[in-house]
Motif scaffolding. Sequence first.
Motif, PDB file in Angstrom:
ATOM      1  N   GLY A  27      83.300  -5.767  10.023  1.00 14.51           N
ATOM      2  CA  GLY A  27      83.534  -4.341   9.855  1.00 14.51           C
ATOM      3  C   GLY A  27      84.758  -3.835  10.595  1.00 14.51           C
ATOM      4  N   GLY A  28      85.676  -4.729  10.910  1.00 10.71           N
ATOM      5  CA  GLY A  28      86.893  -4.323  11.612  1.00 10.71           C
ATOM      6  C   GLY A  28      86.743  -4.241  13.114  1.00 10.71           C
ATOM      7  N   HIS A  29      85.661  -4.794  13.659  1.00 11.90           N
ATOM      8  CA  HIS A  29      85.435  -4.766  15.107  1.00 11.90           C
ATOM      9  C   HIS A  29      86.006  -5.996  15.817  1.00 11.90           C
ATOM     10  CE1 HIS A  29      82.957  -1.198  14.853  1.00 11.90           C
ATOM     11  NE2 HIS A  29      82.309  -1.757  13.853  1.00 11.90           N
ATOM     12  N   GLY A  30      86.296  -7.037  15.060  1.00  9.51           N
ATOM     13  CA  GLY A  30      86.844  -8.253  15.658  1.00  9.51           C
ATOM     14  C   GLY A  30      85.792  -9.218  16.151  1.00  9.51           C
ATOM     15  N   GLY A  31      84.539  -8.816  16.117  1.00 14.50           N
ATOM     16  CA  GLY A  31      83.444  -9.672  16.575  1.00 14.50           C
ATOM     17  C   GLY A  31      82.161  -8.889  16.632  1.00 14.50           C
ATOM     18  N   TYR A  32      81.206  -9.437  17.369  1.00 14.15           N
ATOM     19  CA  TYR A  32      79.905  -8.792  17.493  1.00 14.15           C
ATOM     20  C   TYR A  32      79.251  -9.223  18.793  1.00 14.15           C
ATOM     21  CZ  TYR A  32      78.503 -13.354  15.723  1.00 14.15           C
ATOM     22  OH  TYR A  32      78.351 -14.698  15.559  1.00 14.15           O
ATOM     23  N   SER A  33      78.277  -8.455  19.256  1.00 13.60           N
ATOM     24  CA  SER A  33      77.531  -8.790  20.464  1.00 13.60           C
ATOM     25  C   SER A  33      76.366  -9.679  20.099  1.00 13.60           C
ATOM     26  CB  SER A  33      77.013  -7.522  21.150  1.00 13.60           C
ATOM     27  OG  SER A  33      78.089  -6.754  21.604  1.00 13.60           O
ATOM     28  N   SER A  34      76.098 -10.650  20.953  1.00 12.50           N
ATOM     29  CA  SER A  34      74.995 -11.568  20.700  1.00 12.50           C
ATOM     30  C   SER A  34      74.305 -11.886  22.017  1.00 12.50           C
ATOM     31  CB  SER A  34      75.536 -12.844  20.057  1.00 12.50           C
ATOM     32  OG  SER A  34      74.496 -13.740  19.803  1.00 12.50           O
ATOM     33  N   GLY A  35      72.978 -11.973  21.995  1.00 12.58           N
ATOM     34  CA  GLY A  35      72.202 -12.317  23.183  1.00 12.58           C
ATOM     35  C   GLY A  35      71.494 -13.643  22.990  1.00 12.58           C
ATOM     36  N   SER A  36      71.075 -14.254  24.097  1.00  9.67           N
ATOM     37  CA  SER A  36      70.348 -15.516  23.992  1.00  9.67           C
ATOM     38  C   SER A  36      68.900 -15.262  23.593  1.00  9.67           C
ATOM     39  CB  SER A  36      70.410 -16.279  25.314  1.00  9.67           C
ATOM     40  OG  SER A  36      69.785 -15.528  26.322  1.00  9.67           O
ATOM     41  N   ARG A  37      68.217 -16.302  23.181  1.00  7.79           N
ATOM     42  CA  ARG A  37      66.842 -16.165  22.688  1.00  7.79           C
ATOM     43  C   ARG A  37      65.835 -16.831  23.619  1.00  7.79           C
ATOM     44  NH1 ARG A  37      68.762 -18.862  17.491  1.00  7.79           N
ATOM     45  NH2 ARG A  37      70.558 -17.571  17.186  1.00  7.79           N
ATOM     46  N   MET A  38      64.691 -16.233  23.779  1.00  5.56           N
ATOM     47  CA  MET A  38      63.513 -16.782  24.447  1.00  5.56           C
ATOM     48  C   MET A  38      63.769 -17.268  25.868  1.00  5.56           C
ATOM     49  SD  MET A  38      61.613 -18.731  21.331  1.00  5.56           S
ATOM     50  CE  MET A  38      62.988 -19.738  20.836  1.00  5.56           C
ATOM     51  N   GLY A  39      64.705 -16.664  26.582  1.00  3.56           N
ATOM     52  CA  GLY A  39      64.932 -17.006  27.983  1.00  3.56           C
ATOM     53  C   GLY A  39      65.584 -18.354  28.203  1.00  3.56           C
ATOM     54  N   GLU A  40      66.036 -18.998  27.158  1.00  5.50           N
ATOM     55  CA  GLU A  40      66.640 -20.316  27.289  1.00  5.50           C
ATOM     56  C   GLU A  40      68.163 -20.198  27.257  1.00  5.50           C
ATOM     57  OE1 GLU A  40      63.135 -22.829  25.073  1.00  5.50           O
ATOM     58  OE2 GLU A  40      65.085 -22.624  24.122  1.00  5.50           O
TER      59      GLU A  40
END
Length: 78
Positions: free
Chosen positions: A23-36
């Motif tokens: 969408g023209g942001h250059g990337g996205y935020s991402s978090g890890s899963r299940m505490g690993e």
Amino acid sequence: MQLKKRTCNDCGGTGRLTCSHCGGHGGYSSGSRMGEYSSDHNNVPDNRTVWMTCTWCGGRRTLTCDRCHGMGYVEFYE
């Protein structure tokens, strides 16, 4: 017939289009899963986010226009 040029209607003459993937942001935020920790999330523990660069545009926020191939104009015969 004569070869003429006109401004590309798709990109408005810029030769570039906003990346449809990010969408023209250059990337996205991402978090890890299940505490690993995981390699696909840059080894960041749960409840934290990291900025992931868009793989389509490489963080540039735009893509080359498919219609004019980045030239900003299209050629036609009249």
